[in-house]
Design a protein around this motif. Sequence first.
Motif, PDB file in Angstrom:
ATOM      1  N   ILE A  89       0.856  -1.181   0.000  1.00 21.99           N
ATOM      2  CA  ILE A  89       0.000   0.000   0.000  1.00 21.99           C
ATOM      3  C   ILE A  89       0.890   1.228   0.000  1.00 21.99           C
ATOM      4  O   ILE A  89       1.724   1.395   0.885  1.00 21.99           O
ATOM      5  N   HIS A  90       0.717   2.078  -1.006  1.00 23.58           N
ATOM      6  CA  HIS A  90       1.440   3.349  -1.075  1.00 23.58           C
ATOM      7  C   HIS A  90       0.439   4.471  -0.842  1.00 23.58           C
ATOM      8  O   HIS A  90      -0.518   4.607  -1.606  1.00 23.58           O
ATOM      9  N   VAL A  91       0.672   5.259   0.183  1.00 28.33           N
ATOM     10  CA  VAL A  91      -0.181   6.418   0.458  1.00 28.33           C
ATOM     11  C   VAL A  91       0.585   7.657   0.034  1.00 28.33           C
ATOM     12  O   VAL A  91       1.712   7.894   0.475  1.00 28.33           O
ATOM     13  N   GLY A  94       2.180  13.704  -1.041  1.00 30.19           N
ATOM     14  CA  GLY A  94       2.484  14.930  -1.787  1.00 30.19           C
ATOM     15  C   GLY A  94       1.597  16.063  -1.290  1.00 30.19           C
ATOM     16  O   GLY A  94       0.637  15.855  -0.539  1.00 30.19           O
ATOM     17  N   THR A  95       1.889  17.264  -1.717  1.00 35.86           N
ATOM     18  CA  THR A  95       1.213  18.458  -1.200  1.00 35.86           C
ATOM     19  C   THR A  95      -0.307  18.375  -1.302  1.00 35.86           C
ATOM     20  O   THR A  95      -1.017  18.569  -0.311  1.00 35.86           O
ATOM     21  N   ALA A  96      -0.846  18.081  -2.485  1.00 34.06           N
ATOM     22  CA  ALA A  96      -2.302  18.040  -2.661  1.00 34.06           C
ATOM     23  C   ALA A  96      -2.937  16.990  -1.748  1.00 34.06           C
ATOM     24  O   ALA A  96      -3.951  17.251  -1.094  1.00 34.06           O
ATOM     25  N   CYS A  97      -2.349  15.819  -1.688  1.00 30.33           N
ATOM     26  CA  CYS A  97      -2.897  14.742  -0.851  1.00 30.33           C
ATOM     27  C   CYS A  97      -2.780  15.086   0.631  1.00 30.33           C
ATOM     28  O   CYS A  97      -3.716  14.875   1.405  1.00 30.33           O
ATOM     29  N   TYR A  98      -1.633  15.636   0.996  1.00 32.11           N
ATOM     30  CA  TYR A  98      -1.424  15.976   2.403  1.00 32.11           C
ATOM     31  C   TYR A  98      -2.445  17.018   2.867  1.00 32.11           C
ATOM     32  O   TYR A  98      -3.065  16.869   3.914  1.00 32.11           O
ATOM     33  N   THR A 131       4.553   7.614   0.388  1.00 30.84           N
ATOM     34  CA  THR A 131       5.350   7.995  -0.778  1.00 30.84           C
ATOM     35  C   THR A 131       5.208   9.493  -1.044  1.00 30.84           C
ATOM     36  O   THR A 131       4.293  10.135  -0.543  1.00 30.84           O
ATOM     37  N   ARG A 132       6.110  10.022  -1.847  1.00 25.68           N
ATOM     38  CA  ARG A 132       6.115  11.464  -2.110  1.00 25.68           C
ATOM     39  C   ARG A 132       4.954  11.897  -2.986  1.00 25.68           C
ATOM     40  O   ARG A 132       4.229  12.803  -2.661  1.00 25.68           O
ATOM     41  N   CYS A 133       4.792  11.271  -4.134  1.00 28.53           N
ATOM     42  CA  CYS A 133       3.726  11.674  -5.055  1.00 28.53           C
ATOM     43  C   CYS A 133       3.395  10.498  -5.965  1.00 28.53           C
ATOM     44  O   CYS A 133       4.292   9.853  -6.496  1.00 28.53           O
ATOM     45  N   PRO A 141      -7.119  12.858  -1.397  1.00 25.51           N
ATOM     46  CA  PRO A 141      -5.939  12.039  -1.127  1.00 25.51           C
ATOM     47  C   PRO A 141      -6.065  10.668  -1.796  1.00 25.51           C
ATOM     48  O   PRO A 141      -7.156  10.140  -1.941  1.00 25.51           O
ATOM     49  N   VAL A 142      -4.938  10.113  -2.184  1.00 25.01           N
ATOM     50  CA  VAL A 142      -4.927   8.895  -2.976  1.00 25.01           C
ATOM     51  C   VAL A 142      -3.931   7.874  -2.412  1.00 25.01           C
ATOM     52  O   VAL A 142      -2.945   8.240  -1.780  1.00 25.01           O
ATOM     53  N   MET A 143      -4.252   6.600  -2.658  1.00 25.44           N
ATOM     54  CA  MET A 143      -3.320   5.520  -2.332  1.00 25.44           C
ATOM     55  C   MET A 143      -3.435   4.460  -3.413  1.00 25.44           C
ATOM     56  O   MET A 143      -4.433   4.403  -4.139  1.00 25.44           O
ATOM     57  N   THR A 144      -2.402   3.659  -3.518  1.00 25.66           N
ATOM     58  CA  THR A 144      -2.452   2.509  -4.408  1.00 25.66           C
ATOM     59  C   THR A 144      -2.250   1.255  -3.579  1.00 25.66           C
ATOM     60  O   THR A 144      -1.537   1.266  -2.575  1.00 25.66           O
ATOM     61  N   ILE A 145      -2.917   0.206  -3.999  1.00 27.84           N
ATOM     62  CA  ILE A 145      -2.668  -1.121  -3.445  1.00 27.84           C
ATOM     63  C   ILE A 145      -2.348  -1.967  -4.656  1.00 27.84           C
ATOM     64  O   ILE A 145      -3.216  -2.226  -5.494  1.00 27.84           O
ATOM     65  N   GLY A 146      -1.077  -2.331  -4.776  1.00 29.55           N
ATOM     66  CA  GLY A 146      -0.623  -2.971  -6.005  1.00 29.55           C
ATOM     67  C   GLY A 146      -0.764  -1.965  -7.134  1.00 29.55           C
ATOM     68  O   GLY A 146      -0.268  -0.848  -7.050  1.00 29.55           O
ATOM     69  N   GLU A 147      -1.489  -2.317  -8.170  1.00 34.39           N
ATOM     70  CA  GLU A 147      -1.682  -1.433  -9.319  1.00 34.39           C
ATOM     71  C   GLU A 147      -2.989  -0.649  -9.238  1.00 34.39           C
ATOM     72  O   GLU A 147      -3.245   0.216 -10.062  1.00 34.39           O
TER      73      GLU A 147
END
Length: 166
Positions: A89-91, A94-98, A131-133, A141-147
């Motif tokens: 999981i990548h959260v 970056g500025t917009a998400c934060y 992660t940064r961005c 705000p966004v995250m990825t789990i795998g793809e």
Amino acid sequence: MEHQQTCSSVDIAEADEKLEKVKHAIEQFKLMKGALIPVLHEVQDIYGFLPEPVLQVVSEELNLPLSEIYGVASFYHFFSLTPKGEHVIHVCMGTACYIKGAQAVLDRLSTELKVPVQGTTEDNKFTLEATRCLGACGLAPVMTIGEKVHGRLVPNAVPKIINEYK
């Protein structure tokens, strides 16, 4: 007792098979300038991370100091020196998400998974990383789990999303 011997012989056979794949990759790239990065990619594809004993083999076979290999492995974010979970999981932080609440989402993930950021769950099911961005600022705000991308997140959505992967 006999069952334990069978399991360990299977583990040893699997380890030997993986090491043979590594040695084959080394032979394939050995004469190429800049062989280290493709070899490290192969090692990570085979093991899921870069185990130290295997890096020692790479060091010997490519005639490179282990310190140089660690320097390259730690410089590039796509290499990992520790095992990762089945689902990474990548959260985005970056500025917009934060600004739109990524920290609260990250905190909720950490609580739900019972794992610190940059950690892996005990069952090796999930690895949680900040992660940064991720380049999906419009979904912040966004995250990825795998793809798979999950956007416009709120902390209360985390349990349902995690349950999809259990």
